[in-house]
Design a protein around this motif. Structure first.
Motif, PDB file in Angstrom:
ATOM      1  N   LYS A  79       3.653  55.124 122.796  1.00 47.38           N
ATOM      2  CA  LYS A  79       4.998  54.661 122.423  1.00 47.38           C
ATOM      3  C   LYS A  79       6.070  55.498 123.109  1.00 47.38           C
ATOM      4  CE  LYS A  79       3.552  53.255 117.766  1.00 47.38           C
ATOM      5  NZ  LYS A  79       3.718  53.539 116.327  1.00 47.38           N
ATOM      6  N   ILE A 106       5.265  36.806 115.269  1.00 51.39           N
ATOM      7  CA  ILE A 106       5.271  38.261 115.240  1.00 51.39           C
ATOM      8  C   ILE A 106       3.883  38.775 115.596  1.00 51.39           C
ATOM      9  CG2 ILE A 106       5.717  40.316 113.859  1.00 51.39           C
ATOM     10  CD1 ILE A 106       8.178  38.586 114.369  1.00 51.39           C
ATOM     11  N   SER A 108       0.985  41.910 116.279  1.00 57.14           N
ATOM     12  CA  SER A 108       0.540  43.237 115.843  1.00 57.14           C
ATOM     13  C   SER A 108      -0.454  43.777 116.862  1.00 57.14           C
ATOM     14  CB  SER A 108      -0.141  43.165 114.472  1.00 57.14           C
ATOM     15  OG  SER A 108       0.750  42.671 113.495  1.00 57.14           O
ATOM     16  N   LEU A 114       1.548  48.970 116.248  1.00 58.10           N
ATOM     17  CA  LEU A 114       2.786  48.183 116.130  1.00 58.10           C
ATOM     18  C   LEU A 114       2.488  46.906 115.355  1.00 58.10           C
ATOM     19  CD1 LEU A 114       4.119  48.539 119.796  1.00 58.10           C
ATOM     20  CD2 LEU A 114       4.907  49.775 117.769  1.00 58.10           C
ATOM     21  N   SER A 115       3.415  46.516 114.465  1.00 56.89           N
ATOM     22  CA  SER A 115       3.141  45.337 113.634  1.00 56.89           C
ATOM     23  C   SER A 115       4.312  44.360 113.577  1.00 56.89           C
ATOM     24  CB  SER A 115       2.790  45.767 112.205  1.00 56.89           C
ATOM     25  OG  SER A 115       3.854  46.521 111.638  1.00 56.89           O
ATOM     26  N   ASP A 116       5.326  44.580 114.395  1.00 53.83           N
ATOM     27  CA  ASP A 116       6.521  43.731 114.273  1.00 53.83           C
ATOM     28  C   ASP A 116       7.089  43.312 115.637  1.00 53.83           C
ATOM     29  OD1 ASP A 116       7.287  46.216 115.088  1.00 53.83           O
ATOM     30  OD2 ASP A 116       8.889  46.480 113.613  1.00 53.83           O
ATOM     31  N   VAL A 117       6.214  43.164 116.636  1.00 50.94           N
ATOM     32  CA  VAL A 117       6.670  42.806 117.980  1.00 50.94           C
ATOM     33  C   VAL A 117       6.844  41.293 118.073  1.00 50.94           C
ATOM     34  CG1 VAL A 117       6.133  42.882 120.441  1.00 50.94           C
ATOM     35  CG2 VAL A 117       5.468  44.787 118.953  1.00 50.94           C
ATOM     36  N   GLU A 118       8.028  40.854 118.455  1.00 50.25           N
ATOM     37  CA  GLU A 118       8.283  39.413 118.569  1.00 50.25           C
ATOM     38  C   GLU A 118       7.579  38.858 119.800  1.00 50.25           C
ATOM     39  OE1 GLU A 118      12.076  36.338 118.743  1.00 50.25           O
ATOM     40  OE2 GLU A 118      12.264  38.274 117.713  1.00 50.25           O
ATOM     41  N   ASN A 147      17.844  46.770 120.468  1.00 50.08           N
ATOM     42  CA  ASN A 147      17.366  46.423 119.129  1.00 50.08           C
ATOM     43  C   ASN A 147      17.445  47.591 118.151  1.00 50.08           C
ATOM     44  OD1 ASN A 147      16.813  43.864 120.004  1.00 50.08           O
ATOM     45  ND2 ASN A 147      14.586  44.148 120.161  1.00 50.08           N
ATOM     46  N   LYS A 152      14.807  44.063 114.371  1.00 52.90           N
ATOM     47  CA  LYS A 152      13.910  43.708 115.464  1.00 52.90           C
ATOM     48  C   LYS A 152      13.200  44.944 116.010  1.00 52.90           C
ATOM     49  CE  LYS A 152      16.366  39.564 117.015  1.00 52.90           C
ATOM     50  NZ  LYS A 152      16.975  38.879 118.169  1.00 52.90           N
ATOM     51  N   SER A 153      12.062  44.721 116.626  1.00 53.08           N
ATOM     52  CA  SER A 153      11.270  45.813 117.171  1.00 53.08           C
ATOM     53  C   SER A 153      11.902  46.384 118.442  1.00 53.08           C
ATOM     54  CB  SER A 153       9.855  45.322 117.500  1.00 53.08           C
ATOM     55  OG  SER A 153       9.115  46.317 118.157  1.00 53.08           O
TER      56      SER A 153
END
Length: 535
Positions: A79, A106, A108, A114-118, A147, A152-153
């Motif tokens: 990250k 969404i 993951s 990561l669990s909220d990537v559009e 963001n 948002k991610s």
């Protein structure tokens, strides 16, 4: 055609979908990566029989894995790299869900955390498997500072390249199957599982293939008991990501069927195959478990609480027989290794096939060669797609069943034949003699179940003289099982190469003590002309 010729044809027809199996094991020894991910990469970079190109491809695969494969303990470092560089490439598994409140997909990342990537809508439509279990992929992650301080991610997907099968073209596979003869295709399937077909005779090859029927046939009930070390559980543990292997111990109704507290459906609703290893040690902690198992194995549905639910999972039971088969049959029955509460006649009657594990050779290093086979993910996906089809009525075209098969017997035989046809003839083209071979194998496996029921339950299950009738010639052929073929149970000199087809009594409806102990005629003989005239 030689094995090497099959390899070359596989490389030409299924380029990028086949891999040399021994290469995968060499890499896997140094990388804790799922087999189907490794095989996909090796299939992409090493799909050649040129040694130099293959070595270069292996080095490429190793570099890709060492540089981009995300281990869970490296998540924060990765990250940080994305943030500092603005973009960073990773190998990870991505699963997607539809967020109804945001009206957005969404994603993951399993190892990255990561669990909220559009996720872009077109990516989901192109790779539908993202919604159904997830896809391993090479992903270029980008950092989105705009963001910050929003819901948002901070991470987005710039590019996405699957490294496992994410969208299967079954029609293409069926068309390409026509490039192979039946025997070539059989060898290619065995090579895909990891075996060297030249190590086995024809019957052994078919026994190995029969292990795959639960993968391709929904709600199929299969049992294999035999010596240790014959690879009974290997297929369900290593080859398909859609099967789960449970090793002995206690199992609950909530785990198998439905948890009333959480409302979460059990294993039969989430896997294509639920396999029980070391079935002799299997225990059910719920008194109603065996009854629910019987209901499910019969109809594919089960009642739990106030609901009746359906599922598609096939049930597989594998275990060991400690004594030789001849000794077991002289004093007992072939379901003796089962737990006592599972030696239930109604439960056993629901098995569609009993594979004679004592005929399968013990695994040796020479059985695993350097041939090419389908990458396991491709193999797993195409057999899974074929579960939606059925060839159970193929028998009706040229054969009909004899009088000793009841409705449950016919259903079992049809499902086995359907599974073999889907595996060997997905394009729907086969000969009458090929169909006859599959029918005889199917009847043998089901009759093995009925013979044991007769031993356990007596006269209620006396109708075991299975036969089929050729609709064109009106000849009736009787099918027996090798271990029950003679008075001595195991015929002298019997080998796994021998066909299991024997001519039975002149009239199976009135078995006499004399005919019961009669030596079986040569394999493949038909009923006598007098018997045909009686019909």
């Amino acid at each position: 055609m030689s094995i090497r010729d099959v390899d070359q044809k596989a490389l030409d027809v299924f380029s990028g979908r086949v891999v040399r199996k021994d290469l995968v094991q060499d890499i896997k020894a140094g990388a804790n990566v799922p087999t189907y991910v490794l095989e996909y990469l090796v299939g992409q970079y090493c799909a050649t029989d040129d040694e130099q190109s293959m070595e270069e491809g292996l080095e490429t695969v190793k570099k890709i894995l060492s540089k981009h494969y995300v281990r869970p303990d490296e998540a924060e470092f990765v990250k940080s790299e994305v943030r500092e560089r603005g973009r960073y490439r990773v190998i990870d598994k991505v699963t997607v869900r539809l967020d109804e409140q945001q009206d957005a997909y969404i994603g993951s990342f399993v190892n990255l955390g990561l669990s909220d990537v559009e996720i872009n809508e077109h990516l989901v439509s192109k790779h539908p498997k993202l919604l159904g279990g997830g896809v391993w992929a090479v992903i270029d992650l980008e950092y989105l500072p705009d963001n910050a301080n929003s819901q948002k991610s901070l991470f987005g997907i710039d590019s996405f390249k699957p490294i496992q099968v994410s969208n299967l073209d079954l029609d293409q596979l069926k068309e390409r199957r026509r490039e192979f003869t039946r025997d070539e295709w059989l060898d290619l399937l065995l090579q895909s599982i990891g075996y060297d077909p030249s190590s086995f005779d024809r019957r052994e090859k078919m026994l190995f293939l029969l292990r795959c029927v639960p993968l391709v046939e929904s709600n199929y009930n299969y049992v294999e008991l035999g010596p240790r070390g014959t690879g009974k559980s290997y297929l369900y543990r290593e080859i398909s990501p859609h099967s789960i292997l449970i090793s002995g111990g206690k199992t609950t109704v909530a785990k198998l069927f439905l948890n009333l507290n959480t409302g979460r459906i059990g294993l039969v609703g989430r896997w294509d195959v639920v396999a029980f290893d070391e079935v002799g040690g299997l225990q059910f902690s719920d008194s109603e478990a065996v009854q629910m198992l019987k209901d499910y194995m019969e109809s594919g549905s089960f009642s739990r609480g106030t609901e009746e639910l359906t599922a598609q999972a096939s049930m597989v039971y594998v275990g060991n027989i400690d004594l030789d088969v001849e000794g077991v049959l002289k004093s007992s029955h072939l379901f003796k290794p089962f737990p006592e509460d599972m030696q239930d006649l109604a439960l056993i009657d629901r098995f569609h096939y009993y594979l004679p594990g004592w005929e399968v050779p013990k695994m040796q290093s020479s059985f695993f060669g350097d041939q090419f086979g389908f990458i396991v993910d491709y193999f797993a996906e195409f057999v899974r797609e074929l579960r939606k089809e059925s060839y159970g009525d193929a028998i009706n075209e040229v054969f009909t069943f004899g009088d000793h098969l009841n409705q449950r017997d016919e259903k079992a035989v049809r499902k086995t034949v359907s599974g073999l046809l889907k595996l060997l003839h997905p394009h729907g083209e086969y000969t009458k003699e090929e169909l006859r071979e599959y029918l005889e194998l199917a009847m043998e496996g089901r009759r093995r179940v009925k013979e044991q029921l007769k031993r356990m339950g007596g006269m209620e299950y006396r109708a075991v003289n299975f036969s089929y009738i050729d609709l064109e010639t009106r000849e009736e052929t009787f099918v027996s099982v090798p271990e029950e073929a003679e008075e001595s149970l195991i015929p002298p000199g019997h080998s796994s190469q021998a066909r299991s087809i024997r001519s039975a009594n002149p009239d199976p409806r009135t078995p006499s003590s004399e005919s019961k102990h009669r030596r079986c005629p040569a394999p493949g003989r038909r009923a006598s002309p007098a018997r045909q005239a009686q019909r």
